[in-house]
Write an enzyme that holds these catalytic residues in place. Structure first.
Site, short mmCIF file in Angstrom:
data_model
loop_
_atom_site.label_atom_id
_atom_site.label_comp_id
_atom_site.label_asym_id
_atom_site.label_seq_id
_atom_site.Cartn_x
_atom_site.Cartn_y
_atom_site.Cartn_z
CD1 TRP A 155 -3.17 -6.41 -5.92
CD2 TRP A 155 -5.24 -6.38 -5.39
NE1 TRP A 155 -3.46 -6.45 -4.60
CE2 TRP A 155 -4.64 -6.37 -4.41
CE3 TRP A 155 -6.84 -5.99 -5.43
CZ2 TRP A 155 -5.34 -6.34 -2.94
CZ3 TRP A 155 -7.27 -5.84 -4.16
CH2 TRP A 155 -6.64 -6.15 -2.93
CG ASP A 236 -8.84 -1.15 -7.35
OD1 ASP A 236 -8.65 -0.36 -6.85
OD2 ASP A 236 -8.27 -2.34 -7.53
CB ALA A 238 -5.41 1.44 -5.15
CE LYS A 271 -1.86 0.07 -2.10
NZ LYS A 271 -1.33 -1.01 -1.97
C1 LMR Z 1 0.12 -4.95 -3.54
O1 LMR Z 1 -0.58 -5.34 -4.76
O2 LMR Z 1 1.28 -5.37 -3.50
C2 LMR Z 1 -0.72 -4.25 -2.38
O3 LMR Z 1 -1.85 -3.84 -3.10
C3 LMR Z 1 -0.79 -5.01 -1.52
C4 LMR Z 1 -1.72 -6.23 -1.34
O4 LMR Z 1 -2.85 -6.14 -0.56
O5 LMR Z 1 -1.62 -7.10 -2.21
#
Ligand code: LMR
Length: 424
Positions: A155, A236, A238, A271
């Site tokens: 991420w 993490d 999510a 989410k």
């Molecule tokens: C994403 O990866 O699209 C989401 O987790 C939104 C973000 O905050 O980046």
């Protein structure tokens, strides 16, 4: 209307006395306009595109068959109830709502987990990002030279959050994008190379951005080796419930908590409850003993206090109401299962195309959650946007939840055209 006198007052530019000017101007003069966040800026560009057949595969939000990100029925019901029944909006503490935290702990880690042996504690945070921020600051304390091992790609916010806390980051390639190949062996190697006290960052499920997750044997292996090598997991989590199933998606995290003395888990409800903009998350910490857990937790609360003082309440109150009421819980679980099933249908539908423009899509059927990486360059991403109205991250990540099953042929045709043009 601003009175004229005030307007003039606002316009008058006062100068610093000479001699002081350069020091002050160094502060004001040395900022630079930052590039727009590449992922978040897709939302604005997509909204401004007048084409009706456009597709938004950018930011990670769930979309239904008609491309909408709905408010879940259970959330709407809980919000109605909250509107009628909430008696006060007075402050909660920096730890947020302890009932929300306890209910979530028991859901995420299994019934009774919050009370089991007193070694698990949690605090409510603004989204999973807030939890990661507190975790990063905790990890930067008590242990100079601690390294954080991060598999790539990951991420895009992981590196800035960890680096801002002052942590040293070591990356290794966990997924080969060019061949769409998951390399858990590289994670296993990183664990052997890490020094005692180092941190291993793990995605609990539905890896963002690759969708490639460890199987249970993999989790068992790393839990054993990390315990033997004295390493600290930062997990993490999510996307629980959007991969294989609620319990299945937490199985790896649960194994880690059972197999290691200590762990940190950054959790997001954004989410799986569809509460994105309400920012609902929690940081869970487990220490080797009750006393160590309590000290870790109270330090986390102190970090929250100086970061945002107290987390926003609304979304967490909604989650609490849903989890306290069996009918609302059932409604939420049903909708979550539908979301999961829809994502799986899109995955299977796209995987069935096999090779498209040299890209093997068949593996999509075995990866999980909303995301997948396509080995296409930024030029092809741009072409997809310009020619076909298909928006995705420049890294090659797509949000599969943004695809409708009946739009798959158009997506594949756009992908073929954009990559072939880019190759030509
Ligand atoms: C994403 O990866 O699209 C989401 O987790 C939104 C973000 O905050 O980046």
């Amino acid at each position: 209307v601003i009175p004229a006198a005030n307007k003039n007052h606002r316009r008058a530019v006062r100068r610093y006395p000479s001699g002081m000017e350069s020091e002050a101007m160094m502060f004001f003069g040395e900022f630079r306009i930052q590039p727009a966040d590449p992922l978040l800026s897709i939302m604005g560009r997509f909204a401004a595109d007048p084409r009706s057949r456009k597709m938004d595969l950018g930011v990670g939000v769930y979309r239904d068959d008609s491309g909408r990100t709905p408010v879940l029925a259970a959330v709407k019901d809980a919000e109605r109830r909250l509107l009628q029944e909430q008696q006060s909006k007075s402050y909660l503490g920096s730890e947020g709502d302890p009932v929300f935290v306890k209910l979530m702990a028991d859901r995420v880690f299994g019934a009774g987990a919050s009370a089991e042996d007193g070694r698990l504690a949690g605090l409510q945070t603004p989204g999973g990002t807030g939890a990661l921020l507190v975790a990063a600051e905790l990890l930067a304390m008590n242990g100079a030279g601690r390294k954080v091992w991060l598999g790539t790609p990951t991420w895009p916010n992981h590196v800035p959050i960890l680096a801002a806390a002052g942590l040293e980051i070591v990356t290794y390639e966990l997924y080969e994008v060019a061949t769409r190949r998951f390399r858990p062996d590289r994670l296993f190697e990183a664990i052997e190379r890490a020094q005692p006290g180092d941190v291993i960052v793990l995605h609990g499920c539905c890896h963002n951005p690759t969708g490639a997750d460890l199987d249970l044997d993999g989790w068992r292996h790393i839990a054993d080796r990390m315990a033997e090598r004295g390493l600290i997991p930062l997990i993490d989590l999510a996307y629980q419930g959007l991969g294989m199933g609620w319990d299945e998606d937490a199985a790896g995290t649960r194994l880690m908590l059972a197999g290691l003395p200590g762990a940190l888990v950054a959790y997001s409800c954004d989410k799986n409850f569809g509460l994105y903009r309400d920012r609902v998350g929690a940081l869970f910490v487990q220490g080797p003993s009750v006393a160590e857990t309590q000290a870790l937790w109270s330090t986390a609360v102190a970090i929250a206090r100086r970061s945002w003082s107290m987390p926003p309440d609304h979304g967490a109150a909604v989650v609490r109401l849903i989890l306290e009421d069996p009918a609302l819980t059932l409604s939420w679980q049903t909708e979550l299962s539908e979301m999961r099933a829809r994502i799986a249908r899109v995955r299977a539908g796209l995987a069935a195309y096999g090779k498209v423009a040299g890209i093997d899509l068949s593996g999509l059927a075995h990866e999980h959650g909303m995301f997948a990486m396509l080995p296409i360059g930024a030029d092809a991403v741009e072409r997809l946007r310009e020619e076909a109205g298909i928006y995705m991250a420049s890294s090659g990540r797509i949000n599969l939840a943004g695809l409708q099953v009946d739009a798959l042929p158009a997506f594949v045709a756009g992908l073929r055209a954009a990559t072939e043009m880019a190759l030509a």
